[in-house]
Enzyme design. Structure first.
Site, mmCIF file in Angstrom:
data_model
loop_
_atom_site.group_PDB
_atom_site.id
_atom_site.type_symbol
_atom_site.label_atom_id
_atom_site.label_comp_id
_atom_site.label_asym_id
_atom_site.label_seq_id
_atom_site.Cartn_x
_atom_site.Cartn_y
_atom_site.Cartn_z
ATOM 1 C CG ASP A 641 32.044 25.845 45.313
ATOM 2 O OD1 ASP A 641 32.578 26.936 45.515
ATOM 3 O OD2 ASP A 641 32.338 25.096 44.366
ATOM 4 C CE LYS A 642 30.989 32.406 41.749
ATOM 5 N NZ LYS A 642 31.000 32.039 40.288
ATOM 6 C CE LYS A 820 38.821 41.788 29.005
ATOM 7 N NZ LYS A 820 38.533 40.507 28.327
ATOM 8 N NE ARG A 849 30.892 37.203 35.921
ATOM 9 C CZ ARG A 849 31.622 36.189 36.377
ATOM 10 N NH1 ARG A 849 31.172 34.950 36.280
ATOM 11 N NH2 ARG A 849 32.798 36.390 36.919
ATOM 12 N NE ARG A 1012 41.828 35.940 47.424
ATOM 13 C CZ ARG A 1012 42.597 34.860 47.482
ATOM 14 N NH1 ARG A 1012 42.057 33.683 47.646
ATOM 15 N NH2 ARG A 1012 43.909 34.968 47.368
ATOM 16 C CG ASP A 1042 33.854 22.863 47.171
ATOM 17 O OD1 ASP A 1042 34.130 23.995 47.603
ATOM 18 O OD2 ASP A 1042 33.496 22.648 46.004
#
Length: 1301
Positions: A641-642, A820, A849, A1012, A1042
């Site tokens: 997972d992130k 933005k 980012r 996704r 998870d």
């Protein structure tokens, strides 16, 4: 302000005659409707009534149509870390109920049934439902009970299932048959206990462990199912009467008066159709539609106060000609799916008369009074940010008595239960009460009704545009609706059903937690039909690869045993009862597959688990599945997972670039100083009562050309530029401040990026103090409050890659459009410049980012022109989204003033970079499965070093056609060294049409990022890799989303983090941070696998050698099936005489810890399985045959006249030979190994004196016994020692050179 009694009823919004038959309005308050459109009301409601009659259900069939960007599995770049909104929805088309149910069936086929791999042509039963507020108990009983059940067994199935799980493996089944054979007199050999006791011990331990684990699950289920919840029921209901009949006072806080009663029931008794009252920090027990939200004070007073006084729907609000309003036929949504008013311009506080500047409401109260609340969804989707949920506006203002009185008039249609937590298909219909008579008194309601005229004043003296508000043009035909006939018409039109579409933002999913305030919800799904349960995969019994390999070896050994038995009987000519002799030989040779192997391996696993949990370098590590430590040394694919796993989900603004000036994280104090100077000099001028802008009502001239912009920038000083960019960042977002109980302020948004930026603006002096749907307030460095009206919000979408907001400053009236977004789209919108592309590239290489910030000042005329065009685009039925985007682009998104560029860092977990690099060097292929959009996922993959330096990153997104997927696969075949980043739609397309080719190519890549992904999709990807590659797959995560992936993997790792312990509790191993994975795999995994492989083969060797001795003895003595070693000799051989030294192999290690961590390449050899293979098994088989034959033949050659001499010499040589073999197998000596060798030999020597039936003590103490035994041992062991030395010189192991260096 008092409301006009003649206009006390609420009114609904409307659409033009051209589109009225396709439109169902969302109700709005009186101060949100533009007076210039009220003339369309009559014609709209007449057509609306006819449409309802045609539908046969009062228009209850609302559904979304034409929404190509609807929330679901088809939104490719949306994410679990940044849940964008669903774009501009066309959700207000009117259809009959049958059409809506047809759409629900189609939707469930494509998205609900089967989850990620759903096939569109599979038929399923329609499980959509229509629920009223007065459904009978019989109707509610059709739905599943709201019972949480995580138990694997029940009282009846426990023993059968557990025994089946044990004996489905040949290894255990073989021991069972051997033990049962001892109850047959003809087959009985030795003590029955020697066969039954070991098996019974193993079964007892296994059954006990399963019983304890399942009982723990049972207690957790009971606790969850018995959690009390409050229900709102009629006072005359069976439940209320039953509770009232009990002789005890009602609990504190439970209302027992009026038509409604609040009762407390356990979670398991909640049913579909119940009205549930939730308190702050309470878990949502079932999927429910949010009807009301309120503060604690409102709750204690009995929900909402009745009448129109509590609502703004009945207020009369004067409107001036300067106020421009847009028809609110549809509402846009913010980034977490919350409805956001599409066009809500506001006048100043003085104009409205509300005194907002003097008494700004608290953010939380403002949100709740608007029917919103926050929920925590970390155990459902893995996101730590709170989500905004919106109550149904038709019920938000009702009292508890009014909710109960709705009865059959309130109808909720809900689509079939599906797995997608981002999608809900349904509507809420409120039918009018029956009319007492056609000419009776006016029908009043606390809420708005279709046909009411919002904000309409019947006072002829009230000024308004184009004359007066006292007369209103209907349908644009010039006819006027005077105050004299308004009342009668209102009676006729108010009797239409009111319909509100329901989406995911109106629903509270089970297992989420109400974060603030209280709420009332209507239950629509219970038990196994809830989203949380449907996204949960129940764990199966995990079996390690080593256990499977030993199971296969046991089958081979069984075949060897049977062949040996048949061979001996055949050599004897099949004489007598030869079939009985075969079985007796099988039992004699049963030690070839020793049951002690299972005992030794299980005990070894326990030792490995203890070593892991006691390692001080990985504190807090817990082994929850003690049968899998060896699997840690065989991992080839790591699926991670992130959010919360690779990253901390904590964003921090690291860099601000303004073209000619750049500020890093260490120079933000200078930004604060410049901002304070700019605000200190500009605020008095801007906020002065006679400022030119305020007097004239116009905005400053707009810079329309790049040259003018550059010239203007040159004239402005640095402080002004800093003020502009900081103000833009403080205003252009969807962040809401929430006040905690201790008075602290927490920022909540669906994107941690935005929270990071707002926190940064606070750190430099500009603080967000309040935010509602229509207003925003900032506090400057000097404590002054800057108030702004939010006129329009353009939410972030994965297609637009930008968000915008139109702000009007209350003090000056200035209109400004801030925007933005990603540099790839903003570069085309902002004015020409020469630094944006270069600086974006620099920040991307740093792993930041990037967000480009720009603005455009608007004049009143340009804003009115935009509003008019935007309104026309919004009322279109066809191509609505495209039309709206085109209007925004033409009127606003061109030649924007570039203010600056921000670089936000998503903080990685500690030592993530070194960990991923080490794992990559160890030969482990790492996949990142996330719900994040492609840009963010790519950025994290680069910054975390998941992608190697200078490695090509291939992004695949929005593939729609098979040809595109085939071209992508062809490209990958020529670029196998790249990192693939693929979105959900493209992944599904590839797996639907090119499943084998895609998996074959993807598993060859060094890194893959899948974006996704829902919880079930992650689990499906893990299963696909396992099935295709047959390799060991490890999954690691930290959230409840998870769990399915963790349970689907060969080895599941859970991280204890911000998202709770759900993943940790469901995992096989629990760790505190990602970097612990290095030592867990490279060191503990290596030791566990190498030790178990050596231990297993040695135990098999120990059984083989004694069986070979038995076979040689039987062959020499006329093939008689007589045991050479009986009774206590057999028991002692597998326990006291050899067990401790053999078991001491679990402490052996081939390399040091530092060496294993320094050279992770050594891990690659483990994944090849060379420590336990056909080659090593054959080697041990040949050693056993040689040593067994040598011991038995030499014993026969050197034996004396007594038979006891053969037993004594051969058994002593056998025991000493095994002790020597253990010493030869040890690579690194441990103190326990030396002690076990010495103590075991001592016990054996002592035991000889107590076994006179097997040993002649006089012979044993003679020198003849000693030299004969020494000769036998020398012949059996010395050659193997010589072979070991020669092999070490000629074919040293891969780590030998490292050890020597």
């Amino acid at each position: 302000m008092a409301s006009d009694p003649s206009n006390s009823q609420g009114f609904s919004s409307f659409r033009s005659r051209q589109t009225r038959s396709r439109f169902t309005p969302r109700l709005r308050s009186s101060n949100e409707i533009d007076e210039e459109h009220t003339g369309l009301l009559s014609s709209h409601n007449q057509d609306f009534e006819s449409a309802n009659k045609r539908s046969g259900n009062g228009g209850s069939g609302i559904h979304r149509q034409g929404n190509h960007n609807a929330r679901g599995y088809h939104d490719d770049d949306d994410d679990e870390e940044y849940i964008e909104n669903e774009g501009y929805r066309d959700r207000n088309s009117l259809s009959n109920p049958n059409s809506l149910k047809s759409k629900a069936r189609d939707f469930s086929l494509n998205a609900g049934k089967g989850g990620f791999w759903a096939k569109g042509d599979k038929k399923v039963q329609d499980r959509s439902r229509t629920i009223t507020f007065a459904d009978s108990d019989k109707t509610r009983s059709r739905y599943p009970a709201n019972v949480v059940r995580n138990q694997k067994y029940n009282i009846i199935s426990f023993l059968p299932v557990v025994l089946y799980e044990q004996f489905k493996f040949f290894f255990n089944l073989y021991f069972l048959l051997v033990a049962l054979s001892q109850f047959v007199p003809a087959l009985k050999i030795g003590f029955i206990a020697t066969y039954v006791a070991p098996l019974a011990f193993v079964l007892f331990v296994t059954i006990g462990k399963e019983a304890v684990d399942d009982y723990a699950r049972y207690k957790r289920d009971v606790e969850s199912n018995s959690a009390p919840y409050k229900l709102l029921v009629p006072s005359d209901s069976a439940l209320a009467v039953a509770l009232a009949s009990k002789a005890r006072p009602p609990p504190a806080g439970l209302d027992s008066g009026g038509k409604a009663r609040i009762v407390s029931v356990p979670s398991s008794k909640i049913r579909v159709g119940d009205l549930v009252i939730l308190e702050k920090n309470q878990r949502v027990p079932a999927d429910m539609v949010l009807l009301q939200t309120f503060t604690g004070e409102q709750h204690s007073d009995g929900f909402r106060g009745g009448g129109g006084g509590a609502s703004s729907l009945g207020r009369h609000v004067p409107m001036d000609s300067a106020s421009t309003f847009v028809l609110d036929d549809d509402e846009e949504e913010d980034e977490n799916g919350a409805s956001k008013t599409a066009s809500t311009p506001r006048k100043s506080a003085e104009q409205l008369g509300f005194g907002l500047n003097q008494d700004e409401p608290e953010p939380q109260e403002a949100e709740e009074s608007g029917g919103t609340c926050f929920v925590r969804t970390d155990q459902l989707d893995g996101e730590t940010d709170w989500k905004l949920r919106i109550a149904v506006e038709l019920t938000q203002r009702m009292t508890k008595e009014e909710l109960i009185e709705i009865g059959d008039r309130g109808v909720v249609f809900a689509g079939p239960p599906i797995k997608d937590i981002h999608t809900f298909l349904g509507n809420f219909t409120l039918h009018p009460p029956p009319e007492p008579s056609l000419t009776g008194s006016p029908i009043t309601s606390s809420g708005p009704a279709v046909g009411d005229l919002l904000g309409h004043s019947t006072d002829p003296a009230t000024p308004g545009p184009a004359g007066a508000y006292g007369s209103t043009t209907l349908g644009g035909q010039g006819s006027h609706f005077s105050s004299s006939n308004l009342h009668e018409t209102s009676i006729q039109l108010s009797q239409q059903p009111q319909v509100a579409p329901l989406t995911a933002e109106n629903v509270l999913w089970a297992n989420t937690v109400l974060a603030a305030g209280s709420a009332v919800g209507l239950v629509v799904y219970t038990g196994r039909e809830t989203r949380a349960v449907m996204n949960t995969s129940y764990p199966g019994t995990k079996v390690g690869l080593l256990d499977l390999e030993i199971n296969r070896l046991s089958k081979i050994l069984c075949g060897v045993t049977f062949a040996l038995s048949v061979g001996l009987v055949a050599l004897n000519g099949f004489r007598g009862e030869w079939w009985v002799y075969i079985f007796r030989f099988l039992i004699l040779f049963s030690s070839i597959i020793p049951i002690s192997l299972r005992v030794n391996l299980d005990m070894g696993k326990t030792v490995y688990a203890r070593q892991i949990m006691s390692d001080h370098e990985i504190p807090g590590t817990i082994v929850r599945t003690s049968t899998l430590p060896e699997e840690l040394g065989r991992i080839e694919y790591l699926l991670s997972d992130k959010t919360g796993t690779l990253t901390q989900n904590e964003m921090e603004l690291k860099k601000l670039h303004m073209g000619t000036m750049s500020y890093g994280w260490d120079s933000m104090d200078e930004v604060a100083s410049q901002l304070a100077n700019a605000l200190g000099s500009s605020l008095p001028t801007q906020s002065g009562p006679m400022s030119p802008t305020k007097v004239l009502g116009v905005a400053p001239p707009m810079m329309s050309t790049a040259g003018a912009m550059l010239a203007g920038r040159g004239r402005r000083d640095l402080s002004s530029r800093v003020r502009d960019v900081v103000l833009a960042l403080a205003l252009c977002h969807n962040v809401t401040p929430v006040v905690d109980e201790d008075g602290g302020v927490t920022y909540q948004a669906s994107s941690p990026d935005e929270v990071a930026i707002v926190r940064w603006t606070e750190s430099v002096g500009l603080t967000l103090v309040s935010r509602t749907r229509t207003s925003m307030s900032l506090k400057g460095p000097d404590g002054s409050i800057l108030s702004f009206d939010i006129l329009e919000v353009f939410p972030f979408t994965s297609e637009s890659k930008r968000m915008g907001i139109v702000i009007r400053e209350r003090a000056t009236g200035e209109l400004t459009f801030y925007q933005k977004g990603a540099d790839v789209v903003m570069a085309k919108i902002v004015a020409q410049n020469d630094w944006l592309d270069e600086e974006c590239g620099n920040m991307a290489r740093e792993g930041l980012r990037t967000l480009v910030v720009a603005r455009k000042k608007l004049s009143q005329e340009s804003w009115v022109a935009f509003e008019r065009a935007f309104k026309n685009a919004r009322v279109r039925v066809e191509e609505r989204n495209e039309s709206m985007a085109r209007v925004v682009s033409e009127h606003l998104e061109h030649n924007l003033e570039l203010l600056g560029l921000t670089g936000v860092e998503d903080k990685l977990q500690d030592d993530v970079k070194t960990t991923l690099e080490l794992l990559r060097n160890a030969g482990i292929k790492v996949w990142m499965l996330t719900g994040d959009k492609i840009e963010t996922a790519t950025c994290i993959a680069i910054s975390s070093k998941l992608v190697a330096r200078n490695q090509y990153v291939h992004q695949v997104a929005k593939l729609k056609e098979q040809e595109e997927a085939r071209d992508m696969l062809d490209f990958l075949r020529s670029k196998l060294d790249c990192c693939l980043v693929i979105d959900g739609d493209s992944l599904q397309l590839c797996l639907d049409h090119f499943k084998t080719d895609f998996i074959q190519l993807a598993t060859q890549l060094s890194a893959v990022v899948a974006c996704r992904c829902s919880p079930t999709q992650k689990a499906d990807v893990a299963r696909l890799i396992r099935e295709h590659t047959k390799k060991r797959v490890c999954c690691i995560g930290d959230g409840g989303n998870d769990v399915s992936m963790i349970q689907a993997a060969d080895v599941g790792l859970g991280i204890v983090g911000k998202e709770g312990k759900q993943a940790s509790l469901a995992a096989d191993f629990s760790i505190n941070q990602f970097s612990y994975l290095t030592k867990l795999l490279v060191w503990h995994g290596r030791n566990s696998y190498k030790r178990s492989a050596k231990l297993a083969q040695f135990v098999i060797h120990r059984g083989l050698i004694i069986s070979i001795i038995q076979a040689v003895f039987s062959a020499i003595f006329y093939f008689a099936p007589i045991a050479l070693y009986q009774g206590w000799l057999m028991v002692g051989y597998a326990t006291v005489y050899t067990m401790a030294p053999v078991f001491s192999l679990v402490l052996d290690r081939d390399v040091s810890e530092d060496l294993a961590l320094l050279y992770p390449e050594l891990y690659k050899d483990l994944t090849k399985g060379r420590s336990l293979s056909a080659k090593t098994f054959t080697t041990w088989l040949m050693i056993s045959v040689y040593q067994g034959g040598a011991i038995m033949i030499l014993s026969l050659l050197l034996f004396e006249n007594e038979f006891l001499n053969i037993v004594g010499i051969s058994f002593t040589a056998l025991v000493v030979n095994e002790l020597i073999m253990v010493a030869l197998e040890i690579t690194t000596w441990h103190a326990y190994m030396i002690l076990s060798e010495i103590i075991t030999l001592f016990f054996y020597c002592i035991s000889i004196a107590f076994l006179p039936e097997f040993f002649d003590l006089n012979f044993v103490l003679s020198t003849r016994f000693l030299w004969k035994t020494a000769v036998i041992i020398a012949f059996s062991s010395l050659p193997l020692y010589i072979v070991k030395i020669v092999r070490a010189r000629l074919a040293p192991p891969s780590y030998s050179k490292l050890v020597m260096s």
